[in-house]
Design an enzyme around this catalytic site. Structure first.
Site, short mmCIF file in Angstrom:
data_model
loop_
_atom_site.label_atom_id
_atom_site.label_comp_id
_atom_site.label_asym_id
_atom_site.label_seq_id
_atom_site.Cartn_x
_atom_site.Cartn_y
_atom_site.Cartn_z
N ARG A 77 50.71 -9.90 70.68
CA ARG A 77 49.60 -10.46 70.77
C ARG A 77 48.86 -10.17 72.41
NH1 ARG A 77 46.13 -12.80 67.74
NH2 ARG A 77 47.62 -14.07 66.76
N GLN A 95 44.86 -7.79 56.30
CA GLN A 95 44.66 -7.78 57.65
C GLN A 95 45.57 -6.66 58.55
OE1 GLN A 95 42.38 -9.59 59.32
NE2 GLN A 95 41.75 -9.95 57.25
N ARG A 100 50.89 -1.10 64.13
CA ARG A 100 51.35 -1.82 65.01
C ARG A 100 52.78 -2.59 65.00
NH1 ARG A 100 49.74 -7.68 63.86
NH2 ARG A 100 49.44 -7.68 61.68
N HIS A 176 41.95 -2.95 68.50
CA HIS A 176 41.87 -4.23 68.48
C HIS A 176 42.05 -4.63 70.06
CE1 HIS A 176 41.87 -8.49 67.24
NE2 HIS A 176 43.01 -8.63 67.14
N ASP A 221 33.66 -14.75 65.44
CA ASP A 221 34.54 -13.64 64.55
C ASP A 221 33.60 -13.10 63.85
OD1 ASP A 221 36.39 -12.47 63.22
OD2 ASP A 221 37.38 -13.94 62.09
N GLU A 281 36.02 -4.70 69.78
CA GLU A 281 36.58 -3.73 69.02
C GLU A 281 35.91 -2.74 68.53
OE1 GLU A 281 39.32 -5.43 66.31
OE2 GLU A 281 39.15 -7.44 67.29
#
Length: 314
Positions: A77, A95, A100, A176, A221, A281
């Site tokens: 995170r 998603q 990652r 991100h 968002d 982003e």
């Protein structure tokens, strides 16, 4: 590891640009990029993820949650996770993707420091057999992370479709980026006025941004579509401005902050940490990227930080 304090000590001075391997939390390997001015950045091989970017005073510029999990098979995170290969499946977006969550190879054919003035690292990601079950495409992802002499951070991604059967490869992509801020209510995102966006809190309702600067007093968002290539994030309390410069192959900007209620539901984010971060982003998520077999896609973003100037980036 946390960016909640901007008083961390500056990296020891170096005489020339350098890129040095380091072993960090839970034995995860990273490469630390350094510049003589005191600037530094740290890139984990796990996820190909930038987890630190510091100015010449040693101030951390990226947010990492105090509760971030630095363990294999877990997303971290904060920093700059690479969201790939996100794709559309039965009308819904899968998603963030698996890039990652994988260990990236170091491209040993290229010196760690590739020029006399830039510190850089080159990484490669190829799909595993398990990845091919989720995303049945052969690809090669080459990532170069560069720390410029003035402390700017640049990331170049090159994705090639290697499908031998001639099948096209379709995906979405985003850097991100979690920016560390003093207090989310003191932040403004500039450069998106009159731009259309999809509001994910209203079932992707299409709206048009009316504000000169996006400010925050609740959860946000949004995906801004076909945006300008230069976007600024101002922090009035810290009196600094981040600037994102992105390639036209990244037409969109995602703006996200979970706010208090959503933060409580997240096990890897402290309840009040939403106040210390904003995600802005550079992305290609409004419409899919499709590569023909043998083709390559390139997406670049360049991050700068400078003293705050009203309405102006670095």
């Amino acid at each position: 590891m946390s960016s909640s304090s901007s008083s961390s000590a500056a990296a020891p001075p170096v005489e020339k640009p350098s890129a040095v391997f380091s072993i960090g939390i839970n034995g995860l390997t990273s490469v630390v990029l350094s510049q003589p001015g005191g600037y530094s950045a740290e890139v984990l091989l796990y996820g190909g993820q930038v987890i630190s970017w510091k100015n010449k005073r040693g101030d951390e510029l990226l947010f990492i949650s105090k509760k971030a999990v630095f363990e294999p098979h877990n997303p971290i995170r904060g920093g700059i996770p690479i969201c790939f290969p996100t794709f559309i499946n039965n009308g819904s977006t899968e998603q963030l993707g698996f890039a990652r969550l994988r260990y990236w190879e170091v491209d040993t054919s290229i010196d760690l420091t590739t020029s006399s003035d830039k510190a850089s690292i080159d990484l490669i990601l190829r799909p595993t057999n398990d990845d091919l079950l989720k995303c049945p495409n052969q690809f090669e992802f080459r990532l170069r992370v560069i720390l410029e002499p003035n402390g700017d951070l640049k990331m170049n991604s090159h994705i090639s479709n290697l499908n031998s059967d001639g099948k096209p490869f379709t995906f979405l992509f985003s850097y991100h980026t979690y920016f560390y801020v003093s207090e989310i209510r003191e932040v403004g995102v500039e450069g998106l006025e009159k731009v259309d966006y999809l509001d994910y809190l209203q079932n992707k309702k299409r709206c048009t941004e009316q504000a000169e600067a996006i400010t925050f007093d609740s959860e946000v968002d949004r995906v801004y579509l076909n945006t300008p290539d230069i976007i600024s994030i101002t922090d009035r309390e810290l009196k600094r401005t981040f600037t994102i410069r992105k390639s036209s192959s990244l037409p969109d900007i995602v703006v996200w902050n979970p706010w208090e209620e959503k933060a409580r539901e997240m096990t890897d984010l402290d309840t009040i940490e939403y106040r210390e971060m904003v995600c802005v982003e550079a992305a290609a998520v409004g419409s899919e990227i499709t590569l023909k077999a043998g083709d390559e896609w390139t997406g670049t973003h360049h991050l700068s930080v400078c003293p705050w100037t009203l309405g102006k980036g670095c």
